[in-house]
Scaffold this active site. Structure first.
Site, PDB file in Angstrom:
ATOM      1  N   HIS A 273       1.033  -1.529  -0.072  1.00 24.31           N
ATOM      2  CA  HIS A 273      -0.310  -0.076  -0.105  1.00 24.31           C
ATOM      3  C   HIS A 273       1.025   0.840   0.069  1.00 24.31           C
ATOM      4  O   HIS A 273       1.860   1.010   0.648  1.00 24.31           O
ATOM      5  CB  HIS A 273      -0.878  -0.189   1.058  1.00 24.31           C
ATOM      6  CG  HIS A 273      -1.576  -0.372   1.415  1.00 24.31           C
ATOM      7  ND1 HIS A 273      -2.793  -1.619   2.536  1.00 24.31           N
ATOM      8  CD2 HIS A 273      -3.017  -0.833  -0.153  1.00 24.31           C
ATOM      9  CE1 HIS A 273      -3.096  -2.508   2.159  1.00 24.31           C
ATOM     10  NE2 HIS A 273      -3.420  -1.559   0.666  1.00 24.31           N
TER      11      HIS A 273
ATOM     12  N   CYS B  94      -3.154   0.324   9.376  1.00 25.81           N
ATOM     13  CA  CYS B  94      -3.719  -0.650   9.195  1.00 25.81           C
ATOM     14  C   CYS B  94      -4.904  -0.747  10.667  1.00 25.81           C
ATOM     15  O   CYS B  94      -5.704  -1.554   9.719  1.00 25.81           O
ATOM     16  CB  CYS B  94      -3.256  -1.947   8.393  1.00 25.81           C
ATOM     17  SG  CYS B  94      -1.855  -1.283   7.938  1.00 25.81           S
TER      18      CYS B  94
END
Ligand code: CIR
Length: 263
Positions: A169, A256
């Site tokens: 990411h 996250c």
């Protein structure tokens, strides 16, 4: 646009890791995570959020979704609005529908990201005025356009940026430090994607510390990166070190594991 809205928060959402977390997605084999240790690390992480002022909503485990502890990928919380995202991995897509009712309990406005594209929250870095959206294996051009259409009316400019192929990411390699400052790996910063912002780079060899979390006056940094801690402290940031060894085996960083926002 209110100064500090990208890191002054009152609330957080976390989700208890499932036992199935050991079957979570991985890009590189870093060994299988230990579910009990991951649960303990998650508990400690949640307690740190509470200690720095978060009212934490703890969602139940979802055995059907091994990666559901990484709650950041299913939604984006911007002030009083929540955007239900469309996670780009097929095994994770259903996490968005699972979190929607919980968002409805907290937020005055819940918006579904229109299809057909995909966006993972891990690809979205929010400053006070702007969303950096990393195009990646999980976040595509249609997803970017849809997010732009939804976020601009909420007062955010939306900037497309490139997620380097070797990372999962965009935020694997960066995190917000304050309204004008971003912490980033040198490799990502060198792409020029943060033009207009001050960038502090992660020490070479400590790139995995780049995914940090600024929450109110504190900066949460993954355990094991002493040069990063020293660098940030020397620049006046208040650092709290948080162990996250097991989540890291699944490409999960500190950001996250929570959604952070102000209500
Ligand atoms: C995945 O591959 O989707 C998970 N194993 C890790 C997700 C990490 N989330 C994030 O960086 N926002």
């Amino acid at each position: 646009m209110s100064a500090g809205r990208s890191f002054n928060f009152t609330h957080a959402i976390v989700r208890i890791p499932s036992r199935s977390v050991v079957k979570g997605l991985t890009s590189v084999d870093k060994g299988m995570p230990d579910a009990d240790r991951l649960l303990n690390e998650h508990l400690a992480y949640t307690n740190v959020l509470r200690a720095i002022g978060a009212r934490v909503t703890v969602l139940p485990r979802l055995e059907r979704f091994p990666d559901s502890v990484f709650v950041e990928d299913a939604a984006l919380c911007l002030g009083g609005s929540a955007i239900v995202l469309r996670p780009g991995a097929s095994s994770r897509y259903g996490e968005a529908g699972m979190i929607r009712p919980d968002l409805e309990k907290l937020f005055a406005t819940v918006i579904d990201l229109p299809g057909p594209g995909f966006v993972d929250g891990g690809d979205v870095l929010a400053s006070d005025s702007e969303l950096f959206v990393g195009l990646s294996a999980r976040t595509d051009a249609n997803g970017f356009e849809a997010l732009k259409a939804v976020a601009e009316p909420l007062g955010y400019a939306v900037r497309p940026v490139h997620t380097p192929a070797e990372i999962l990411h965009f935020k694997t390699d960066c995190g917000l430090l304050d309204s004008k400052t971003i912490f980033s790996t040198e490799a990502l910063a060198d792409t020029g994607c943060f033009s207009g912002y001050r960038v502090i780079t992660a020490p070479v060899g400590e790139e995995a510390a780049a995914n940090l979390v600024r929450f109110n006056n504190s900066v949460l940094v993954t355990a094991g990166y002493p040069q990063t801690v020293a660098k940030l402290e020397s620049k006046g940031y208040e650092v709290i070190v948080v162990a996250s060894y097991e989540a890291a085996k699944l490409d999960g960083g500190l950001s996250c594991m929570s959604l952070r926002f102000s209500l």
